[in-house]
Design a protein around this motif. Sequence first.
Motif: not given
Length: 331
Positions: A246-262
């Motif tokens: 599964h994916y997590h969005l984060t807040a510490d630094e970029a990437p904040y979002m999902i920049d590639c699919y696994h």
Amino acid sequence: MSNKVLYGTAATAVLIAAATLTFSTSVTQDAGINTAAAVAAANWADNVTITVNEAENTFRFESDGIPSHGFADQYLIPIDPTNQPFSDKTASAFTVANSATDFPESPVDTTITTLPIYTDDLTDTSLGQIGVAITGAQIFNDYENMERTVVALDDQVIHDHVAFLDACNGHTLVDGTSYHYHGIPVCITDSLDQADAHSVMIGVLSDGFPVYGNHDQAGAIVTNADLDECSGHFGITPEFPEGIYHYHLTADEAPYMIDCYHGEVEVAANAGGPPGSGRPDFAAVATELGVSERDLMDALGTSMPPDFDAAAVALGISSDTLRNAMPAPPQ
């Protein structure tokens, strides 16, 4: 929020009744874990309809595109969307849009697999829709430009108390349509996540794998260092007690979002889409350039960002002509 879910067959009720899904983190997703029950049970907003198709192992997401948590009163809209970054621009570079009058419905209608397959082969996420959120809004990647050099959250700008990105880390396209998130949608996570527990599922990416906020087991804050190159990992989640990638969005630094699919994903499905999806209309671009859509897609390739100079040579046109024909990037 409440669920509005339709099923392709009555047999799916058995899936909802299942207490757990059998899965071991030592087994790859090639074994095939069915997400239909978790998708059906997710906390979808009232403006979302989910239709699970058991025969095709997919679910259809339909919404009016309006986030259930609402909009900010006003947003900064760049006059020239290509004049990036925006953070160093003065107020004269923007217009102010009033959400009460300037943001129409922009229906979203997309179909996603319920049998996601993990793969070591990565696929870059494109500009535009890369997933859907339980609020009825869309999930975009980090970037504002096709060259993937301008990160939306790092390009925030505020003039006269009006912001480019709202408090939910979202905004619309420049035409007021296709509201989307570029970071953790805190309007969702603040109301649903518990401080001492794993985040709940806030959406699904186009490859079928679920998306979460930045809480891991026992509420531990997830940072980019805890995740793989696509901002994901294998682990237990509330919806998948036996574990899932599964994916997590984060807040510490970029990437904040999902920049590639696994996960396995149809590249063609990411390349273009219907009006309101936030994706380029390559058929219209090809018509403007006087080439076939197939030739255009072959020239652009699947790498991100595309090599516009090489694509222009392949098409027998100038790179300026190609760049000018491409639509302004989603914001």
